[in-house]
Design a protein around this motif. Structure first.
Motif, PDB file in Angstrom:
ATOM      1  N   UNK A 134      35.498 -35.820 -14.323  1.00  0.00           N
ATOM      2  CA  UNK A 134      36.406 -34.785 -14.829  1.00  0.00           C
ATOM      3  C   UNK A 134      36.739 -35.031 -16.301  1.00  0.00           C
ATOM      4  N   UNK A 135      36.971 -36.280 -16.686  1.00  0.00           N
ATOM      5  CA  UNK A 135      37.259 -36.607 -18.083  1.00  0.00           C
ATOM      6  C   UNK A 135      36.048 -36.316 -18.973  1.00  0.00           C
ATOM      7  N   UNK A 136      34.853 -36.599 -18.477  1.00  0.00           N
ATOM      8  CA  UNK A 136      33.649 -36.262 -19.240  1.00  0.00           C
ATOM      9  C   UNK A 136      33.562 -34.757 -19.452  1.00  0.00           C
ATOM     10  N   UNK A 137      33.767 -34.017 -18.374  1.00  0.00           N
ATOM     11  CA  UNK A 137      33.661 -32.559 -18.450  1.00  0.00           C
ATOM     12  C   UNK A 137      34.669 -31.970 -19.423  1.00  0.00           C
ATOM     13  N   UNK A 138      35.850 -32.601 -19.517  1.00  0.00           N
ATOM     14  CA  UNK A 138      36.902 -32.092 -20.397  1.00  0.00           C
ATOM     15  C   UNK A 138      36.883 -32.775 -21.774  1.00  0.00           C
ATOM     16  N   UNK A 139      35.813 -33.552 -22.038  1.00  0.00           N
ATOM     17  CA  UNK A 139      35.641 -34.197 -23.342  1.00  0.00           C
ATOM     18  C   UNK A 139      36.767 -35.158 -23.674  1.00  0.00           C
ATOM     19  N   UNK A 140      37.330 -35.779 -22.631  1.00  0.00           N
ATOM     20  CA  UNK A 140      38.366 -36.771 -22.840  1.00  0.00           C
ATOM     21  C   UNK A 140      37.775 -38.164 -23.039  1.00  0.00           C
ATOM     22  N   UNK A 141      36.536 -38.367 -22.617  1.00  0.00           N
ATOM     23  CA  UNK A 141      35.813 -39.603 -22.882  1.00  0.00           C
ATOM     24  C   UNK A 141      34.421 -39.252 -23.364  1.00  0.00           C
ATOM     25  N   UNK A 142      33.793 -40.193 -24.082  1.00  0.00           N
ATOM     26  CA  UNK A 142      32.455 -39.967 -24.628  1.00  0.00           C
ATOM     27  C   UNK A 142      31.366 -40.442 -23.673  1.00  0.00           C
ATOM     28  N   UNK A 143      31.610 -41.586 -23.045  1.00  0.00           N
ATOM     29  CA  UNK A 143      30.638 -42.203 -22.147  1.00  0.00           C
ATOM     30  C   UNK A 143      31.356 -42.699 -20.903  1.00  0.00           C
ATOM     31  N   UNK A 144      30.637 -42.750 -19.787  1.00  0.00           N
ATOM     32  CA  UNK A 144      31.226 -43.283 -18.563  1.00  0.00           C
ATOM     33  C   UNK A 144      30.197 -44.131 -17.833  1.00  0.00           C
ATOM     34  N   UNK A 145      30.666 -45.234 -17.305  1.00  0.00           N
ATOM     35  CA  UNK A 145      29.839 -46.053 -16.425  1.00  0.00           C
ATOM     36  C   UNK A 145      30.006 -45.494 -15.020  1.00  0.00           C
ATOM     37  N   UNK A 146      28.923 -44.933 -14.465  1.00  0.00           N
ATOM     38  CA  UNK A 146      29.021 -44.224 -13.190  1.00  0.00           C
ATOM     39  C   UNK A 146      27.836 -44.557 -12.291  1.00  0.00           C
ATOM     40  N   UNK A 147      28.017 -44.303 -10.995  1.00  0.00           N
ATOM     41  CA  UNK A 147      26.866 -44.302 -10.084  1.00  0.00           C
ATOM     42  C   UNK A 147      26.144 -42.968 -10.289  1.00  0.00           C
ATOM     43  N   UNK A 148      24.866 -43.057 -10.590  1.00  0.00           N
ATOM     44  CA  UNK A 148      24.130 -41.877 -11.053  1.00  0.00           C
ATOM     45  C   UNK A 148      23.273 -41.238  -9.966  1.00  0.00           C
ATOM     46  N   UNK A 149      23.338 -41.762  -8.743  1.00  0.00           N
ATOM     47  CA  UNK A 149      22.424 -41.326  -7.679  1.00  0.00           C
ATOM     48  C   UNK A 149      22.527 -39.842  -7.368  1.00  0.00           C
ATOM     49  N   UNK A 150      23.712 -39.263  -7.509  1.00  0.00           N
ATOM     50  CA  UNK A 150      23.912 -37.877  -7.099  1.00  0.00           C
ATOM     51  C   UNK A 150      24.383 -36.978  -8.234  1.00  0.00           C
ATOM     52  N   UNK A 151      24.237 -37.443  -9.466  1.00  0.00           N
ATOM     53  CA  UNK A 151      24.638 -36.622 -10.606  1.00  0.00           C
ATOM     54  C   UNK A 151      23.657 -35.477 -10.821  1.00  0.00           C
ATOM     55  N   UNK A 152      24.163 -34.363 -11.311  1.00  0.00           N
ATOM     56  CA  UNK A 152      23.341 -33.209 -11.640  1.00  0.00           C
ATOM     57  C   UNK A 152      22.589 -33.504 -12.945  1.00  0.00           C
ATOM     58  N   UNK A 153      21.249 -33.642 -12.903  1.00  0.00           N
ATOM     59  CA  UNK A 153      20.501 -33.994 -14.114  1.00  0.00           C
ATOM     60  C   UNK A 153      20.520 -32.906 -15.182  1.00  0.00           C
ATOM     61  N   UNK A 154      20.840 -31.683 -14.790  1.00  0.00           N
ATOM     62  CA  UNK A 154      20.944 -30.611 -15.778  1.00  0.00           C
ATOM     63  C   UNK A 154      22.260 -30.677 -16.546  1.00  0.00           C
ATOM     64  N   UNK A 155      23.244 -31.355 -15.973  1.00  0.00           N
ATOM     65  CA  UNK A 155      24.566 -31.409 -16.596  1.00  0.00           C
ATOM     66  C   UNK A 155      24.851 -32.746 -17.270  1.00  0.00           C
ATOM     67  N   UNK A 156      24.230 -33.817 -16.747  1.00  0.00           N
ATOM     68  CA  UNK A 156      24.535 -35.157 -17.256  1.00  0.00           C
ATOM     69  C   UNK A 156      23.251 -35.904 -17.632  1.00  0.00           C
ATOM     70  N   UNK A 157      23.314 -36.588 -18.755  1.00  0.00           N
ATOM     71  CA  UNK A 157      22.251 -37.513 -19.151  1.00  0.00           C
ATOM     72  C   UNK A 157      22.756 -38.931 -18.919  1.00  0.00           C
TER      73      UNK A 157
END
Length: 300
Positions: A134-157
């Protein structure tokens, strides 16, 4: 019209509910409703219309949303860029991570980078994966350490950093503790204590169990892995967690059992796909990748 109203507008549009948006913005629902009503009066158009489940954008609202979604990040980037022209100014870098940086060694990498780049002002946030997205989507943070297994590749690099095996953790008093490997189907009648249902680890494990023809019996969930491990040590049940999160405890009363059909989860540094990396962000990613002996794949 101030920027806080514009950010509030984006949050309402993205959630579709005033209650959810107010929770994310840490303000009351009535205050948020008043802000949106005032914005509509200032613009002279209706931005939202009520639905059975909340609100949705009108055509005018959608046009305004498209503009604000592009304008706000540009404004924030410009403000961040101007920081370096201030006397003694620093380059801001906002990073988010779930509460596992210590277990995976990221805390050392982050602090080591900071010690070598004192002109960079790091703002570090520790939140759940859902909150960080949510913070990424709202541009409150620049980078996030996340589990990437289920991220939308069209929305997140992202750049993958750590591949970790999901294992079964149990008390040494549990019969499974004598096993080196266990098949998923053998866990059909076990009682689990798992991470919260939205967790990628829980979803990966649950889907694998469903492929074996059963739904894991998990009467207890918790958002923090440390609490799960404590519960397992007290013989309240067994859990499925990434190996690194369990093995760092080195507890005599805790056993780790591998799955015969291995499951894995990947941690990576994530950013919005449609946002170009700043030189500072790219330098930080390259540094962390070097620390973890990973090729970032990014062009300098």
């Amino acid at each position: 019209m101030d920027l806080r109203k514009l950010e509030a507008f984006l949050t309402v549009a993205n959630t579709g509910k005033y209650t959810d948006a107010a929770d994310k913005l840490f303000i009351s629902q009535s205050s948020l409703s008043k802000q949106m009503a005032q914005m509509e009066r200032e613009l002279g158009v209706k931005l939202f219309k009520k639905t059975r489940n909340g609100v949705e954008l009108t055509q005018a609202g959608f046009d305004f949303y498209s503009y604000v979604r592009k304008m706000l990040p540009e404004y924030h980037r410009a403000v961040d860029r101007l920081q370096m022209y201030r006397e003694g100014g620093t380059y801001p870098l906002r990073i988010g991570s779930p509460p596992l940086a210590e277990e995976y060694g990221f805390a050392n990498a982050f602090s080591s980078y900071w010690a070598r780049n004192t002109s960079v002002q790091i703002d570090y946030f520790e939140r759940s994966q859902e909150d960080l997205i949510d913070k990424l989507d709202r541009h409150k943070i620049d980078l996030a350490l996340l589990r990437v297994d289920m991220l939308d590749p069209d929305k997140y690099s992202y750049v993958p950093l750590v591949l970790d095996e999901i294992v079964i953790a149990c008390s040494t008093k549990h019969p499974l503790s004598a096993r080196e490997h266990v098949g998923l189907a053998e866990l059909r009648n076990e009682e689990f204590i798992l991470l919260e249902e939205k967790s990628d680890v829980t979803q990966i494990f649950r889907r694998a169990c469903e492929n074996q023809g059963f739904y894991p019996n998990a009467p207890l969930h918790h958002s923090r892995h440390r609490m799960l491990i404590k519960a397992v040590q007290n013989n309240m049940g067994i859990t499925a967690l990434p190996r690194r999160l369990v093995s760092t405890y080195l507890a005599d009363d805790l056993a780790i059992v591998s799955l015969k059909q291995p499951l894995y989860s990947t941690l990576g540094l994530v950013w919005l796909a449609d946002e170009p990396l700043t030189p500072i962000n790219q330098k930080f990613i390259d540094y962390v990748c070097t620390d973890f002996n990973v090729n970032s794949g990014l062009e300098g």
